[in-house]
Design an enzyme around this catalytic site. Sequence first.
Site, short mmCIF file in Angstrom:
data_model
loop_
_atom_site.label_atom_id
_atom_site.label_comp_id
_atom_site.label_asym_id
_atom_site.label_seq_id
_atom_site.Cartn_x
_atom_site.Cartn_y
_atom_site.Cartn_z
N HIS A 1 20.81 25.39 58.94
CA HIS A 1 20.40 24.14 58.29
C HIS A 1 20.73 24.13 56.79
CE1 HIS A 1 18.23 22.69 61.85
NE2 HIS A 1 17.97 23.97 62.05
N SER B 1 13.93 25.65 59.80
CA SER B 1 14.21 24.42 60.53
C SER B 1 13.01 23.50 60.70
CB SER B 1 14.78 24.75 61.91
OG SER B 1 13.88 25.54 62.66
N LYS C 1 25.63 20.83 63.31
CA LYS C 1 24.64 20.12 62.50
C LYS C 1 25.37 19.39 61.38
CE LYS C 1 20.84 23.11 63.89
NZ LYS C 1 21.55 23.83 64.96
#
Length: 391
Positions: free
Chosen positions: A211, A183, A243
Amino acid sequence: MAQLPWQKELHAALSDRKAAALYRQSRLRSGEQGVNVVVDGKPMLSFCSNDYLGLAAHPEIKRTFKQAVDREGVGSGAAHLLTGHSAYHQALEETLAEFTGQERVLLFSTGYMANLGVIDGLMGRGDVVIQDKLNHASLLDGGRMTEAEQLRFPHADMGRLHNRLHNAASAKHRLIVSDGVFSMDGDIAPLPELLSLAEQHRAAVLIDDAHGFGVIGEGGRGTVSHFKLPADKAPIVVGTLGKAIGTGGAFVAADEVVIETLIQQARSYVYTTAQPPAIAAATLASLKLVESENWRREHLQDLIEQFRLGAKQLGLDLMPSITPIQPVVIGDDKQAVAVGKQLEQNGLLVGVIRPPTVPKNSARLRITFSAAHTAENVNSLLSALEQACAH
């Protein structure tokens, strides 16, 4: 008003953090999440969201959410094991299992809770958890919660991981834990090598794909798909939905036995209220867009390549990342804060990341891109960086 007996110590510690440019403060965003936001009352072009595909305010996702609220209400009202598990939750677990190619999926309210639950739920006394030193805090905290021994290895260093596994040969069970996409650095874990070492040492592998899920791999299926690994070779995968997917919550994808074990033993699953069913409904709508609208990932890659080329021409210190996370290393904490403030004065918002989130002397601008950005937005960022980093 509540106060602690050691109030003066806390106040001094806070003062020290401010003096060292390490003080954290929240920002107030008004309106929808997106690349054009209003923060603390000021319009800003944002490069610090994890809304990588630009789906957080997508009209179809919002419409589905509203329909689900009309049908199910807002709150789930109970844990999954009581009356909190709705038809939308069930459909989402089944859809995610098919999407990831795994046998089963279990929903969690947040990615942090998923990581706490899966490590503590599967590991115990006499076991060993071996983690990459740059893993997300939630993975490290999950390791601390369990009674298993905790070991670390230098970032992506497969030789040191091999040594850790060899030295832990007497452990009852061994679990290798890594981010999929890191990240703060944006690089991708060497998953094939991790799995090869795991097979050699009869260990298991857990990947936090927060991610990577939605961003890389075929149809956005994440790190496992990025390396074209067959389903029968897949590790346990944690994926977050707040996300790239643009909604909220998280999941663990694994085989039947692992998921059933977590249902019995993962405390952050058993003892918490289920996410609102409308969030699950919205996620179902989002997953269809994630898989079908490949143009979002293609456009994102174009933006990333444009930025990296321009940043290299400016002589900026980039990290080796092909993902939407593009850190620009500044080094000095106060200088990083100063650059961030100058960008903000020019109407651009980026994340300024300092220790202890990253190692000492590696303070950075954590720049993240979204499919909602344009080439003109990237040019504006590069121009502002040229001015801010020249001082």
